[in-house]
Every structure is written in C-alpha cells, then in structure tokens.
Scaffold this motif. Sequence first.
Motif, PDB file in Angstrom:
ATOM      1  N   ILE A 213      13.144  30.851  71.500  1.00 11.45           N
ATOM      2  CA  ILE A 213      13.646  29.480  71.372  1.00 11.45           C
ATOM      3  C   ILE A 213      12.790  28.532  72.198  1.00 11.45           C
ATOM      4  O   ILE A 213      12.492  28.811  73.369  1.00 11.45           O
ATOM      5  N   GLN A 214      12.418  27.420  71.598  1.00  8.27           N
ATOM      6  CA  GLN A 214      11.592  26.421  72.278  1.00  8.27           C
ATOM      7  C   GLN A 214      12.406  25.167  72.575  1.00  8.27           C
ATOM      8  O   GLN A 214      12.971  24.552  71.672  1.00  8.27           O
ATOM      9  N   TYR A 215      12.474  24.825  73.854  1.00  8.79           N
ATOM     10  CA  TYR A 215      13.099  23.590  74.295  1.00  8.79           C
ATOM     11  C   TYR A 215      12.007  22.642  74.809  1.00  8.79           C
ATOM     12  O   TYR A 215      10.872  23.081  75.046  1.00  8.79           O
ATOM     13  N   PRO A 216      12.310  21.368  74.996  1.00  7.17           N
ATOM     14  CA  PRO A 216      11.273  20.429  75.446  1.00  7.17           C
ATOM     15  C   PRO A 216      10.572  20.859  76.727  1.00  7.17           C
ATOM     16  O   PRO A 216       9.366  20.646  76.866  1.00  7.17           O
TER      17      PRO A 216
ATOM     18  N   GLY B 294      20.326  22.468  70.123  1.00  5.87           N
ATOM     19  CA  GLY B 294      19.534  21.587  70.977  1.00  5.87           C
ATOM     20  C   GLY B 294      18.077  21.972  71.128  1.00  5.87           C
ATOM     21  O   GLY B 294      17.329  21.291  71.836  1.00  5.87           O
ATOM     22  N   SER B 295      17.650  23.033  70.470  1.00  7.66           N
ATOM     23  CA  SER B 295      16.259  23.468  70.614  1.00  7.66           C
ATOM     24  C   SER B 295      15.341  22.694  69.675  1.00  7.66           C
ATOM     25  O   SER B 295      15.775  22.103  68.683  1.00  7.66           O
TER      26      SER B 295
ATOM     27  N   VAL C 191      13.028  30.078  75.958  1.00  6.71           N
ATOM     28  CA  VAL C 191      14.177  30.950  76.193  1.00  6.71           C
ATOM     29  C   VAL C 191      14.151  32.086  75.173  1.00  6.71           C
ATOM     30  O   VAL C 191      13.729  31.891  74.026  1.00  6.71           O
ATOM     31  N   ALA C 192      14.596  33.264  75.587  1.00  8.35           N
ATOM     32  CA  ALA C 192      14.753  34.389  74.663  1.00  8.35           C
ATOM     33  C   ALA C 192      16.226  34.719  74.542  1.00  8.35           C
ATOM     34  O   ALA C 192      16.987  34.596  75.502  1.00  8.35           O
TER      35      ALA C 192
ATOM     36  N   ILE D 281      18.303  34.797  77.791  1.00 10.33           N
ATOM     37  CA  ILE D 281      17.452  35.080  78.936  1.00 10.33           C
ATOM     38  C   ILE D 281      16.550  33.877  79.194  1.00 10.33           C
ATOM     39  O   ILE D 281      15.811  33.440  78.310  1.00 10.33           O
ATOM     40  N   SER D 282      16.615  33.369  80.414  1.00 13.45           N
ATOM     41  CA  SER D 282      15.807  32.203  80.769  1.00 13.45           C
ATOM     42  C   SER D 282      15.348  32.321  82.217  1.00 13.45           C
ATOM     43  O   SER D 282      15.826  33.172  82.968  1.00 13.45           O
ATOM     44  N   VAL D 283      14.434  31.465  82.602  1.00  9.53           N
ATOM     45  CA  VAL D 283      13.929  31.422  83.977  1.00  9.53           C
ATOM     46  C   VAL D 283      14.246  30.053  84.562  1.00  9.53           C
ATOM     47  O   VAL D 283      13.844  29.026  84.001  1.00  9.53           O
TER      48      VAL D 283
END
Length: 211
Positions: free
Chosen positions: A99-102, A73-74, A106-107, A127-129
């Motif tokens: 990883i790039q999402y819209p 989905g990235s 994310v790492a 790992i995300s925020v």
Amino acid sequence: MKTAATQRSARLLSIATTVAAWAIAGTALAQGVLVPQAPAAAPQDTLTRAATSVGIKRCLPAITRLATLTVQGSRGHDVLLDWDRKRPDDGPMFSLVGIQYPNAGVAASITAIPGDGGSCTVSAERISVAPFTCQSVAEQELKDYQMTRLLPIYAVYSDPKEPTSSVSLIDSPPGCLVIRRYVEYGWRDPATPAAASAPAAAPAGQAPKRR
C-alpha cells in the motif's frame, strides 16, 4: 504503414492480454499472481477483484470488508495472491497487499479460510514503520492497552474489550515496527439466511471490523 500511435496501442493491448492470461492461468509467479493496480476510480479494491477472478465466493464478503478498510485513504495498492487452485472456494486464501500512502509505504496480509457450515476464519495484519520510538507510540496510541513483554525489543499490546486484536511494537532504531493484528473465527456473512437466523449476540454474526 502503421503510425507510432497505432504501434503503441498494439503494444499496450499485447501487454494487457498477457497479464489477463497470467491471472486466469495462475502462473504469473510460483507463489501466486500479481494483479495490476486498479485505477483510483475502480468500484472494488484490487484484492476483491483478484479473489473474484479465481473463483473465491464464500469468504468474499469478509475479504472485501477487510481489504476496503485496509487500503482506505491510500494512493495506490497492489496484491500478491495465493490460493488453492484445485479448490478455490473451499481452500484457504492468502494475500500480501503493498500500500502506498503520500508519506509512507505499508504492507498488509489478509487471510481467509473456509470452515464448516458456510463459516470462515479471517485474519488481517497491517505492518508499518513509525518514525518514532516504540515507547512514544505506546504512550500516544495505546494508553489503555495491556502490555505483554516477549523480548527486550518486542512488546504486544491488547485491549480486553477486543480480545481478537493486538498491536505489536518491535524496536527498530531509529523507528518502530508496528504490526496490528486482527483475527475472527467462525465469521458468517450477515446477508446469508444461516447468519440471519443466528442469535443476535453470537460473535459469528458480526462482520469483521478494522482494528
């Protein structure tokens, strides 16, 4: 006399050749090799292609399974890879995936360590925020999990049904640092003869699953 288009093509070819040489030699970075992002239509994720290019075979099915689920989905992703140059298929592999999402970045970290008899120990962290408080994340996503408080700002959540997985929430106002972790010891490729002959109930016969 070269045209502008011909000159641009020559420069692109030179860059591509240099990147390929770095990947083969493993000297792009002191820690590892940064593999260029794969096109969206590529049949394999970048980590699988990078691991294959340096000679990693035994744990590759587990790496592919985890990597494919991690980048699903990235919009795009890149990989920093580190491995044992002298024993690429017998030594550990470490990777960091950006990883790039819209709407977010994310790492992820994926590790594979060959074991005895063709087995592998594999682990993955995402790992995300979250732009919410950790309490609200726990209430929305981790209602049935058991919580262990390590620090006033740090709590670990686990599901007894999935003892090899955990979710760590670290307060980082105004958001929450979320670390999802999965590990499996003694993983074996179900497609190999040794794995096929193992008892069906043995955990080693299961492929890694996303947590």
